[in-house]
Design an enzyme around this catalytic site. Structure first.
Site, short mmCIF file in Angstrom:
data_model
loop_
_atom_site.label_atom_id
_atom_site.label_comp_id
_atom_site.label_asym_id
_atom_site.label_seq_id
_atom_site.Cartn_x
_atom_site.Cartn_y
_atom_site.Cartn_z
NE ARG A 65 26.15 36.32 55.89
CZ ARG A 65 26.46 36.87 54.72
NH1 ARG A 65 25.91 36.43 53.61
NH2 ARG A 65 27.31 37.87 54.66
NE ARG A 91 22.96 39.49 51.72
CZ ARG A 91 23.51 39.82 52.89
NH1 ARG A 91 24.30 40.84 52.99
NH2 ARG A 91 23.25 39.09 53.97
CG ASN A 107 27.27 35.02 39.30
OD1 ASN A 107 26.83 36.17 39.32
ND2 ASN A 107 28.51 34.73 39.63
CG HIS A 109 33.01 35.51 38.21
ND1 HIS A 109 32.94 36.21 39.39
CD2 HIS A 109 34.32 35.20 38.04
CE1 HIS A 109 34.15 36.32 39.91
NE2 HIS A 109 35.02 35.71 39.11
CB SER A 136 32.60 32.15 33.44
OG SER A 136 33.98 32.05 33.15
CD GLU A 143 33.57 25.26 44.87
OE1 GLU A 143 34.71 25.55 44.47
OE2 GLU A 143 32.95 24.24 44.52
CG ASP A 145 32.28 33.89 41.98
OD1 ASP A 145 31.10 34.15 41.69
OD2 ASP A 145 33.04 34.72 42.52
C1 GAR Z 1 29.98 42.64 35.77
O1 GAR Z 1 31.30 42.77 35.27
C2 GAR Z 1 29.79 41.26 36.36
O2 GAR Z 1 30.44 40.24 35.64
C3 GAR Z 1 30.41 41.44 37.71
O3 GAR Z 1 29.99 42.69 38.14
C4 GAR Z 1 29.79 43.53 36.98
C5 GAR Z 1 28.40 44.07 37.05
O4 GAR Z 1 28.23 45.03 36.03
N1 GAR Z 1 29.99 40.41 38.61
C6 GAR Z 1 30.70 40.02 39.65
O5 GAR Z 1 31.80 40.45 39.92
C7 GAR Z 1 30.05 38.95 40.48
N2 GAR Z 1 30.93 38.46 41.48
P1 GAR Z 1 26.77 45.57 35.68
O6 GAR Z 1 26.14 46.01 37.00
O7 GAR Z 1 27.02 46.73 34.78
O8 GAR Z 1 26.01 44.46 35.03
#
Ligand code: GAR
Length: 210
Positions: A65, A91, A107, A109, A136, A143, A145
């Site tokens: 990693r 990741r 990020n 989320h 969000s 931490e 998210d």
């Molecule tokens: C989005 O819904 C984003 O919020 C989520 O993945 C999707 C990516 O869509 N992110 C997560 O879950 C992060 N933990 P996209 O590839 O079409 O932008």
């Protein structure tokens, strides 16, 4: 312009929203790179088609990693973006990358954080019987998210929603949420102060509602 690098692992609709906004000059940014841990991801293809530099490597090719994190760190150090946007990057980001970029990495989320960090957010909102769900944008910290939330968007949960219909309603609002947050970052309006978000020099008491 404000130089933005995107970390992404999937379909890349949030990346594409940023790209369109750059192309139609509604957002004063330059997408300088897409970095991915999924070489076969659609987002990598989309970035290549747009002539954006890509780095896409599976962590499986690295002994540990920490080795993968070091490679990612080296890429970012060479690129020196003003902002790193995690847009569907699935990741966990290690300390070597996180520490130098804290306050300059955000990020998106798909939940109203602090509710539902992690995976399957839409399913969890439905199972909980929530009447409201959303997305969000937050600063990335160690931490998962769990970093300070900058901005949120809320959508209603409808009686006949499935995971797919709810996810689509949220995704539709994710794109403008991300663009507005990146625009405010580019204007220098948003900062990270200890564990809080500053907006125009004031500590935010609650996330911006977009
Ligand atoms: C989005 O819904 C984003 O919020 C989520 O993945 C999707 C990516 O869509 N992110 C997560 O879950 C992060 N933990 P996209 O590839 O079409 O932008």
């Amino acid at each position: 312009p404000y130089r933005v690098a995107v970390l992404a692992s999937g379909r890349g609709s949030n990346f594409s929203a940023l790209l369109r906004a750059q192309q139609n000059a509604s957002l004063p940014i330059e997408l300088v790179a897409v970095l991915s841990d999924k070489p076969s991801a659609a987002v990598v293809e989309r970035a290549r088609e747009a002539g954006i530099s890509t780095w896409a490597e599976s962590a499986k090719g690295y002994a540990s990693r920490a080795d993968f994190d070091h490679a990612l760190f080296s890429q970012l150090s060479a690129i020196q973006p003003d902002l790193i946007v995690c847009a569907g990057y699935m990741r966990i980001i290690g300390a070597e990358v996180l520490t130098p970029w804290t306050g300059r990495m955000i990020n998106i989320h798909p939940s109203l954080l602090p509710k539902y960090p992690g995976l399957h957010t839409h399913r969890r909102a439905l199972e909980a019987g929530d009447s409201e769900h959303g997305a969000s944008v937050h600063f990335v910290t160690a931490e998962l998210d769990g970093g300070p939330v900058i901005a949120q968007v809320r959508v209603p949960v409808l009686a006949d929603d499935s995971e797919a219909t709810l996810a689509a309603r949220v995704l539709d609002r994710e794109h403008p949420l991300l663009l507005a947050t990146v625009a405010a970052m580019a204007r220098g309006e948003i900062g990270l102060a200890k564990h809080a978000v500053e907006f125009k020099g004031q500590v935010l008491q609650r996330p911006l509602q977009l």
